[in-house]
Each structure stands twice: as structure tokens, then as C-alpha cells.
Design a protein around this motif. Sequence first.
Motif, short mmCIF file in Angstrom:
data_model
loop_
_atom_site.label_atom_id
_atom_site.label_comp_id
_atom_site.label_asym_id
_atom_site.label_seq_id
_atom_site.Cartn_x
_atom_site.Cartn_y
_atom_site.Cartn_z
N LEU A 24 -37.09 32.72 42.93
CA LEU A 24 -37.60 31.66 43.78
C LEU A 24 -36.45 30.80 44.26
N SER A 25 -36.47 30.43 45.53
CA SER A 25 -35.55 29.43 46.05
C SER A 25 -36.32 28.13 46.20
N VAL A 26 -35.68 27.02 45.83
CA VAL A 26 -36.36 25.72 45.79
C VAL A 26 -35.55 24.68 46.55
N GLY A 27 -36.21 23.95 47.42
CA GLY A 27 -35.59 22.82 48.11
C GLY A 27 -36.45 21.59 47.93
N GLY A 28 -35.81 20.44 47.80
CA GLY A 28 -36.59 19.23 47.55
C GLY A 28 -36.01 18.00 48.20
N ALA A 29 -36.88 17.02 48.41
CA ALA A 29 -36.46 15.73 48.97
C ALA A 29 -37.37 14.64 48.41
N PHE A 30 -36.78 13.49 48.12
CA PHE A 30 -37.55 12.34 47.65
C PHE A 30 -38.06 11.55 48.85
N ALA A 31 -39.24 10.97 48.68
CA ALA A 31 -39.77 10.08 49.71
C ALA A 31 -38.88 8.85 49.80
N MET A 32 -38.81 8.25 50.97
CA MET A 32 -38.00 7.06 51.18
C MET A 32 -38.77 5.83 50.70
N PRO A 33 -38.35 5.19 49.60
CA PRO A 33 -39.09 4.03 49.10
C PRO A 33 -39.03 2.86 50.07
N TRP A 34 -40.14 2.15 50.17
CA TRP A 34 -40.27 0.95 51.00
C TRP A 34 -40.18 1.25 52.50
N ILE A 35 -40.13 2.51 52.89
CA ILE A 35 -39.99 2.86 54.31
C ILE A 35 -41.21 3.67 54.74
N ARG A 36 -41.84 3.26 55.83
CA ARG A 36 -43.03 3.97 56.33
C ARG A 36 -42.56 5.08 57.27
N SER A 37 -42.28 6.23 56.69
CA SER A 37 -41.86 7.39 57.46
C SER A 37 -43.11 8.21 57.80
N THR A 38 -42.96 9.51 58.04
CA THR A 38 -44.10 10.38 58.32
C THR A 38 -44.06 11.59 57.39
N PRO A 39 -45.23 12.16 57.08
CA PRO A 39 -45.25 13.36 56.25
C PRO A 39 -44.43 14.49 56.85
N GLN A 40 -44.46 14.62 58.18
CA GLN A 40 -43.73 15.71 58.81
C GLN A 40 -42.22 15.59 58.58
N LEU A 41 -41.69 14.37 58.63
CA LEU A 41 -40.26 14.19 58.38
C LEU A 41 -39.92 14.50 56.92
N TRP A 42 -40.81 14.15 56.01
CA TRP A 42 -40.58 14.46 54.59
C TRP A 42 -40.55 15.98 54.38
N ILE A 43 -41.49 16.68 55.02
CA ILE A 43 -41.51 18.14 54.93
C ILE A 43 -40.24 18.74 55.51
N GLU A 44 -39.80 18.22 56.65
CA GLU A 44 -38.60 18.76 57.29
C GLU A 44 -37.37 18.56 56.42
N ARG A 45 -37.28 17.43 55.74
CA ARG A 45 -36.12 17.18 54.86
C ARG A 45 -36.12 18.15 53.68
N ALA A 46 -37.29 18.37 53.07
CA ALA A 46 -37.38 19.32 51.96
C ALA A 46 -37.12 20.75 52.44
N ASP A 47 -37.64 21.07 53.62
CA ASP A 47 -37.47 22.42 54.16
C ASP A 47 -36.00 22.70 54.48
N GLN A 48 -35.27 21.68 54.90
CA GLN A 48 -33.84 21.85 55.15
C GLN A 48 -33.11 22.20 53.86
N GLN A 49 -33.50 21.58 52.76
CA GLN A 49 -32.89 21.90 51.47
C GLN A 49 -33.26 23.31 51.02
N LEU A 50 -34.50 23.72 51.32
CA LEU A 50 -34.90 25.10 51.01
C LEU A 50 -34.06 26.10 51.79
N TYR A 51 -33.81 25.78 53.05
CA TYR A 51 -32.96 26.66 53.87
C TYR A 51 -31.56 26.77 53.26
N LEU A 52 -31.01 25.66 52.77
CA LEU A 52 -29.69 25.68 52.16
C LEU A 52 -29.69 26.51 50.87
N ALA A 53 -30.78 26.42 50.11
CA ALA A 53 -30.88 27.20 48.87
C ALA A 53 -30.92 28.69 49.18
#
Length: 254
Positions: A177-206
Motif C-alpha cells: 500500500l502507498s499512503v499519503g496524508g495531510a492534516f487539516a488547517m487549524p483555525w482556517i476555514r478551507s474546503t474539503p476538496q483542498l484537503w483531499i488534493e493536499r493528501a492526494d499530492q502526498q500519495l502521488y509522491l509516495a
Amino acid sequence: MPSCATPSPIDVRDLRLDTAHALAVQAGADDAALRSLPPVQYVQSLIDGLCELSLQDPLTGLANRRHFETVLAQEMDRVSRSGESALLLMMDIDHFKRINDLHGHVVGDKVLQSVAQVLRACVRPMDTLARYGGEEFVVVLPTCQTAFGAMVAERIRRMVAETPIRVSPTQVLQVTLSVGGAFAMPWIRSTPQLWIERADQQLYLAKSGGRNGVRIEAPPDSTVSAEEKSLLFGGSFPSSVWGSLPASDAASSA
């Protein structure tokens, strides 16, 4: 004048519930127990069962993408208000297409089911584990401290790699299994899509780094300095701020 007559009650026998009943039984409900319920409870049980099925992946029994996206949005809202940590992991079975090509889709389905079972044993009851699509899985881990993110992901990767998958009486496969992860930005109202994209970028690197690995995005530095705290909570101006004020303003602030 509009009629104020009380609407007549619905007779359950007038409803076409055969398909709903069959789906509920297929999902694990007891046929005899369902039929023994009073009419209102019977219909409510069918509705509850269908709602649960609509949020479940039929092959693995995990949450499906619809349920995952709902939970992700709720968790992002919680983190933006509380400042607590939360980790999103995206996981992909390495070389899964090769498994389907060499062994067929029936074996591929068994691999997906086995990996899902291993993943389920690796997460907490409070976590949300879902099949994201194809051979990709996701898990939302609320209140996961940044210091433990890589450890959690590595444990998941290792458990999958070390678990043999028996696909027939004479055949055992090993997958990674390859695993990529990202933490949510505390105190910042971002979007779920941006959170997914950040984790997916790490998965691509893995995966591009050789697969069977873990990549976790470095958590943002949200430390508040002593000077910032002084300004936020109404303390005296720090020395660095005094130097930037005009003499008249500094005197009036003293």
C-alpha cells in the motif's frame, strides 16, 4: 374553504415494499423478525436499513464515498472552529491493475475485501474508513496529533504488507500500500476538496518514490509567539512594536 379532514392512514399492504424488504434482508436483517414487526415499525426498519445501505460500499462493507465526503466536511468545520488536529490519509493498493490482469477480477475483489478488513483493524471506532473508488481507500482521523500521523500511517502500511491474502486453496498473494496524508488547517476555514488534493499530492509522491511507502505533508506552523499573544489578549505592546510607532502614538499609548 380548504378541507380540515384528517388524512386517512396508509395501509402498509398498499405499499410496494418487496424490493426494499429484499435489500434489507440481503444486508443482514432477519426476514422473520422484520415481518413480525407492527406496520409502522416495519416501515421504519426498512427506511433505516436502506439509509444505511446508501452509505455503504457493497463490496467491502466500508463507508462509501458519499458518506466519506459528508464526514470530511463536518470534520473540517470542527477543526476550523476548535483548532484541534485531524489527519486525512489516502491509500492506494500498489500495482492493482496487474492483479486484475494476471488473476482476474474475482481475485481482485477478494484482495479489496481483504485489504479493507486489515484497514478496519487498524483504525479507531471514532475514525471514518471508506472506499474512495477502485483500489483507493481513505480514512479521516479526528484528534490525531501531528506527532503521531506518520506512525499511524506506517502501521497501516506495514500491516497490509505483512498480511497474506488467500485467494484460493492453493494461492496466496501479498500486496503493498502507498499512503499519503495531510492534516487539516487549524483555525482556517478551507474546503474539503483542498484537503483531499493536499493528501492526494502526498500519495502521488509516495507512489512516484517507489510505492509501499508513506508521505505525510509537514503540518503548518500554528505556534503563536509571546508577542502575538500580548497583542491578541490586550497586554502591553512588545518592544518590537514600540519601535515602529511614531513618538506621539507611543506617548499616548504609555
